[in-house]
Design a protein around this motif. Structure first.
Motif, PDB file in Angstrom:
ATOM      1  N   THR A 248     109.848  31.914  -6.652  1.00 57.75           N
ATOM      2  CA  THR A 248     108.486  31.437  -6.836  1.00 57.75           C
ATOM      3  C   THR A 248     107.682  31.550  -5.549  1.00 57.75           C
ATOM      4  N   SER A 249     106.388  31.615  -5.695  1.00 55.68           N
ATOM      5  CA  SER A 249     105.512  31.656  -4.517  1.00 55.68           C
ATOM      6  C   SER A 249     104.781  30.328  -4.337  1.00 55.68           C
ATOM      7  N   ASP A 250     105.051  29.349  -5.201  1.00 55.41           N
ATOM      8  CA  ASP A 250     104.419  28.031  -5.123  1.00 55.41           C
ATOM      9  C   ASP A 250     105.092  27.214  -4.020  1.00 55.41           C
ATOM     10  N   GLN A 251     104.370  26.971  -2.938  1.00 59.67           N
ATOM     11  CA  GLN A 251     104.948  26.290  -1.773  1.00 59.67           C
ATOM     12  C   GLN A 251     105.274  24.831  -2.078  1.00 59.67           C
TER      13      GLN A 251
ATOM     14  N   GLU B 252     105.657  45.958  -3.388  1.00 63.79           N
ATOM     15  CA  GLU B 252     106.384  44.696  -3.473  1.00 63.79           C
ATOM     16  C   GLU B 252     107.193  44.674  -4.768  1.00 63.79           C
TER      17      GLU B 252
ATOM     18  N   GLU C 204     109.415  37.819  -9.511  1.00 66.22           N
ATOM     19  CA  GLU C 204     109.154  36.684 -10.387  1.00 66.22           C
ATOM     20  C   GLU C 204     109.184  37.112 -11.847  1.00 66.22           C
TER      21      GLU C 204
END
Length: 150
Positions: free
Chosen positions: A65-68, A25, A29
């Protein structure tokens, strides 16, 4: 004629790095984006500066970002801006954007189609038509093939 050497340096090469099935991956970020500032966007909307509000929302999109929760807040704020702009002003607003902003706009349009509200689908279709006229089919392909979502 081959020489027999006792060198074993060739055995220290990591051959797995050349294997196509090994997927790592990308580190997307570098900095944690927090999304657009809701206070600033609301002040733009209250002043009637809809295009500035749209540019601010698109330039501060939390793509990496991976913060939903951050992504959902940015989506609701972007949809608020898109629905606030009248149909007659859509072409002018899309014409003032660059190619990267049009791609991000298309991402938000497609995400808005996932969560329709009263009257939003027809308005988003108008946005899609105008964004397609400027960005072309390439914009749609870039949005659908991009792994970074809004």
């Amino acid at each position: 004629m081959a020489k027999n050497t006792s060198s074993s340096a060739f055995r220290k090469i990591d051959i797995d790095q050349y294997n196509e099935d090994n997927f790592k991956e990308d580190e997307a970020e570098q900095s944690i984006p927090t999304g657009p500032d809701e206070g600033e966007v609301c002040s733009f909307l209250n002043q009637g500066r809809y295009i500035d509000a749209l540019k601010h929302v698109l330039s501060n999109a939390p793509i990496g970002t991976s913060d939903q929760q951050v992504k959902d807040n940015a989506l609701s704020l972007t949809l608020k801006v898109l629905l606030a702009i009248k149909s007659a002003q859509i072409e002018e607003a899309v014409g003032s954007l660059n190619v990267d902003d049009i791609d991000i706009l298309m991402k938000y349009i497609y995400r808005g189609f996932e969560y329709p509200s009263e009257g939003s689908s027809g308005h988003l279709l108008l946005w899609h038509e105008k964004a397609y006229n400027v960005g072309g089919a390439g914009s749609i392909v870039r949005v659908l093939s991009d792994r970074l979502k809004v």
